[in-house]
Scaffold this active site. Structure first.
Site, PDB file in Angstrom:
ATOM      1  N   LYS A   7      40.199   5.868 -14.059  1.00 59.02           N
ATOM      2  CA  LYS A   7      40.475   6.727 -12.594  1.00 59.02           C
ATOM      3  C   LYS A   7      39.330   6.187 -12.053  1.00 59.02           C
ATOM      4  O   LYS A   7      38.806   6.950 -12.431  1.00 59.02           O
ATOM      5  CB  LYS A   7      41.230   7.369 -13.068  1.00 59.02           C
ATOM      6  CG  LYS A   7      41.113   8.891 -13.909  1.00 59.02           C
ATOM      7  CD  LYS A   7      41.828   9.435 -13.739  1.00 59.02           C
ATOM      8  CE  LYS A   7      41.794  10.963 -12.979  1.00 59.02           C
ATOM      9  NZ  LYS A   7      42.609  11.873 -14.141  1.00 59.02           N
TER      10      LYS A   7
ATOM     11  N   ARG B 277      51.383  19.223 -11.441  1.00 58.17           N
ATOM     12  CA  ARG B 277      51.453  18.245 -10.175  1.00 58.17           C
ATOM     13  C   ARG B 277      51.846  16.915 -10.040  1.00 58.17           C
ATOM     14  O   ARG B 277      52.920  16.754  -9.645  1.00 58.17           O
ATOM     15  CB  ARG B 277      50.317  17.634 -10.387  1.00 58.17           C
ATOM     16  CG  ARG B 277      48.721  18.932  -9.928  1.00 58.17           C
ATOM     17  CD  ARG B 277      47.663  18.111 -10.364  1.00 58.17           C
ATOM     18  NE  ARG B 277      47.366  16.618 -11.260  1.00 58.17           N
ATOM     19  CZ  ARG B 277      46.456  16.331 -12.390  1.00 58.17           C
ATOM     20  NH1 ARG B 277      45.071  17.084 -11.307  1.00 58.17           N
ATOM     21  NH2 ARG B 277      45.946  15.877 -13.135  1.00 58.17           N
TER      22      ARG B 277
ATOM     23  N   TYR C 215      19.394  16.265  12.751  1.00 57.04           N
ATOM     24  CA  TYR C 215      20.581  17.144  13.912  1.00 57.04           C
ATOM     25  C   TYR C 215      20.871  18.509  13.377  1.00 57.04           C
ATOM     26  O   TYR C 215      20.596  19.247  13.161  1.00 57.04           O
ATOM     27  CB  TYR C 215      21.694  16.822  13.033  1.00 57.04           C
ATOM     28  CG  TYR C 215      22.118  14.913  13.625  1.00 57.04           C
ATOM     29  CD1 TYR C 215      21.843  14.508  15.171  1.00 57.04           C
ATOM     30  CD2 TYR C 215      22.121  13.819  12.819  1.00 57.04           C
ATOM     31  CE1 TYR C 215      22.148  12.672  15.395  1.00 57.04           C
ATOM     32  CE2 TYR C 215      22.834  12.906  12.786  1.00 57.04           C
ATOM     33  CZ  TYR C 215      22.261  12.144  14.060  1.00 57.04           C
ATOM     34  OH  TYR C 215      22.718  11.016  14.042  1.00 57.04           O
TER      35      TYR C 215
ATOM     36  N   MET D  30      24.544  10.612   7.796  1.00 53.26           N
ATOM     37  CA  MET D  30      25.409   9.641   7.912  1.00 53.26           C
ATOM     38  C   MET D  30      24.933   9.013   6.722  1.00 53.26           C
ATOM     39  O   MET D  30      24.858   8.216   5.728  1.00 53.26           O
ATOM     40  CB  MET D  30      25.854   8.811   8.522  1.00 53.26           C
ATOM     41  CG  MET D  30      26.917   7.898   8.093  1.00 53.26           C
ATOM     42  SD  MET D  30      27.458   6.405   9.955  1.00 53.26           S
ATOM     43  CE  MET D  30      27.899   8.114  10.853  1.00 53.26           C
TER      44      MET D  30
HETATM   45  C1  PLP Z   1      41.361  13.600 -14.899  1.00 53.56           C
HETATM   46  C2  PLP Z   1      42.946  13.127 -16.765  1.00 53.56           C
HETATM   47  C3  PLP Z   1      42.281  13.610 -17.475  1.00 53.56           C
HETATM   48  C4  PLP Z   1      41.119  13.131 -18.115  1.00 53.56           C
HETATM   49  O1  PLP Z   1      39.943  14.558 -17.802  1.00 53.56           O
HETATM   50  P1  PLP Z   1      38.611  15.124 -17.933  1.00 53.56           P
HETATM   51  O2  PLP Z   1      38.632  16.346 -17.690  1.00 53.56           O
HETATM   52  O3  PLP Z   1      37.655  13.954 -16.937  1.00 53.56           O
HETATM   53  O4  PLP Z   1      38.517  14.249 -18.601  1.00 53.56           O
HETATM   54  C5  PLP Z   1      43.234  13.222 -19.061  1.00 53.56           C
HETATM   55  N1  PLP Z   1      44.770  13.001 -18.886  1.00 53.56           N
HETATM   56  C6  PLP Z   1      45.228  13.388 -17.219  1.00 53.56           C
HETATM   57  C7  PLP Z   1      46.913  12.845 -17.062  1.00 53.56           C
HETATM   58  C8  PLP Z   1      43.799  13.752 -16.249  1.00 53.56           C
HETATM   59  O5  PLP Z   1      44.636  12.804 -14.516  1.00 53.56           O
END
Ligand code: PLP
Length: 353
Positions: free
Chosen positions: A30, A128, A249, A297
Site C-alpha cells: 500500500k 477501523r 522564515y 517548501m
Molecule cells: C498495513 C497493514 C499491514 C502491514 O503492516 P506493517 O506493520 O506495515 O507490517 C498488514 N495488514 C493490514 C490489514 C494492514 O492494514
C-alpha cells in the site's frame, strides 16, 4: 536522489518468511510500497517467490495486477458500493470488511450464479474495518457465506509492536473464535511486528509491510532488517552568516558565531517534515550536521561550519548511513511509517538490484 535497494527488500522478505517458519508470507504494497515505488518493488518480490500482495485501494491493485501473473492481489480497503463490477472484471479478490460488503458480494454471486472468491476481514479490536464478531452468526444464518469462496480470513493486530500488551493475546483468541464460527478457510494474521510475537501468531499467510522496507519490527532489539532507502540531497549553495543573523522564515534560528550554512533542495513539499525545523540533522561523510531554521517548501538549511571542505555540489545524506529512518522519525515526532510513505514524488528514484 532517492536510492531504493531492491535486493535488500527481497532479502528482508526472505528474512520475514524464515521468521514465519517458511510459511506463506505476503508483501504489503500500500501507499506505493511505503513510498519506495510499488511498480518496481512488486515484480522484484514476485521474482523472489512472493505470491501474495496487498494494497490499500483497488486502483493500486489494478496497476499491479498485470505485473503479478497468478498471484493474489488484494486491496485491503474493501468494496465501496459501485466497485463490484471492477473487481469482477479485473479478477482482483476483494477483502470484504463489513457485514454490508459481505451481503453485497453474496448478492452479486447469486446474480452471477457462481461462488465468488473473496477474503474476509474480521475486526478484533482495531475498530477501523472488518466484520464485527457479533455479526457473524447473522451472516451465516442468512447463508451469506454459501456463495462466497473464502480465500483467507484475516484480522489486524492493534499493538503488535508492544509484545507485552495483553491486546495481542486477546485478539488471537477472538480471531480463533471467529474462524471457528465461519466456514473453514486459511487464516492470515501477523503484520511485520506480529512475526516477533511467537509461533502462536503464525498463520497460513503473514502480511508484513514496514519491515520489508527496512523499518525495525522489534521494539528494543537491533534492527534485523537490511536498510532499503537512502535519500541524498545536493548542496545548492554555501553561505557565510554573521553572528546574530537569522536563517530561514521568521528567523527561528540565529547564528551564535560566524556560521556557514549549506542549503539543499529538499523541503516539506518533498515530504521532509516541517517538524524537523531546528531539530533535524543530515550526514556528510559520517559527520552529523544540524538542520537550522525552518524547513521551507523546497529548501532546508544546515549548519556546516565544522566542515570547511564542504561546498556546492556535495551530497548530504538525509536518510541512510548515519541517519536512520527511525531517528529522523523520532526527531520529527512521528513514526518511521510516515517518513517513508511521505517520500516525495520529485525525488529521482534509483533502484538497485
Ligand atoms: C498495513 C497493514 C499491514 C502491514 O503492516 P506493517 O506493520 O506495515 O507490517 C498488514 N495488514 C493490514 C490489514 C494492514 O492494514
Amino acid at each position: 536522489m532517492l536510492e531504493i535497494d531492491l535486493a535488500a527488500i527481497a532479502d528482508n522478505w526472505r528474512t520475514l518468511r524464515a521468521r514465519h517458519a517458511g510459511r506463506p508470507t505476503a508483501a504489503v504494497l500500500k501507499a506505493d510500497a511505503y513510498g519506495t515505488g510499488a511498480a518496481r518493488v512488486a515484480p522484484h518480490l514476485y521474482a523472489a517467490g512472493c505470491r501474495h500482495f496487498f494494497t490499500a485501494h483497488l486502483d493500486e491493485a489494478l496497476a499491479l495486477r498485470p505485473l503479478l501473473p497468478g498471484a493474489l492481489v488484494a486491496p485491503l480497503n474493501g468494496v465501496v458500493p459501485g466497485s463490484e463490477a471492477d473487481y469482477l472484471a479485473s479478477g482482483i479478490d476483494p477483502v470484504l470488511s463489513s457485514a454490508d460488503e459481505v451481503r453485497r458480494w453474496a448478492a452479486l454471486a447469486r446474480r452471477t450464479g457462481r461462488r465468488l472468491p473473496a477474503l474476509l476481514h474480521i475486526d478484533t479490536g482495531l475498530a477501523r474495518r472488518g466484520v464485527e464478531q457479533h455479526e457473524i452468526p447473522g451472516l451465516t444464518s442468512e447463508g451469506a457465506f454459501k456463495t462466497i469462496a473464502l480465500r483467507y480470513v484475516l484480522t489486524h493486530l492493534v499493538a503488535a509492536d508492544e509484545p507485552d500488551d495483553p491486546a495481542n493475546i486477546a485478539q488471537l483468541r477472538a480471531f480463533n473464535a471467529a474462524c471457528v464460527a465461519l466456514p473453514p478457510a486459511p487464516r492470515s494474521l501477523a503484520n511485520s511486528a506480529g512475526l516477533w510475537l511467537g509461533v502462536a501468531f503464525h498463520s497460513d499467510l503473514a502480511r508484513p509491510g514496514a519491515a520489508l522496507y527496512g523499518i525495525n519490527p522489534t521494539q528494543e532489539r537491533d534492527n534485523p532488517m537490511r536498510p532499503v532507502v537512502r535519500l541524498r540531497a545536493r548542496v545548492l549553495q554555501v553561505r557565510e552568516v554573521a553572528s546574530g543573523n537569522g536563517v530561514g522564515y521568521n528567523a527561528t534560528w540565529r547564528a551564535q558565531r560566524p556560521t556557514r550554512i549549506a542549503t539543499v533542495g529538499v523541503g516539506y513539499a518533498d515530504g521532509w517534515p516541517r517538524a524537523l525545523s531546528n531539530r533535524g540533522a543530515a550526514c556528510f561523510a559520517g559527520t552529523s550536521v544540524p538542520l537550522v531554521g525552518r524547513v521551507s517548501m523546497d529548501l532546508s538549511t544546515y549548519d556546516v561550519t565544522d566542515l570547511p571542505a564542504l561546498g556546492p555540489g556535495d551530497w548530504l545524506d538525509l536518510l541512510g548511513p548515519g541517519c536512520a529512518v527511525a531517528d529522523v522519525a523520532a526527531r520529527a515526532g512521528t513514526s518511521p511509517y510516515e517518513i517513508l510513505t511521505s517520500l516525495g514524488r520529485r525525488y529521482a528514484r534509483i533502484f538497485r538490484a
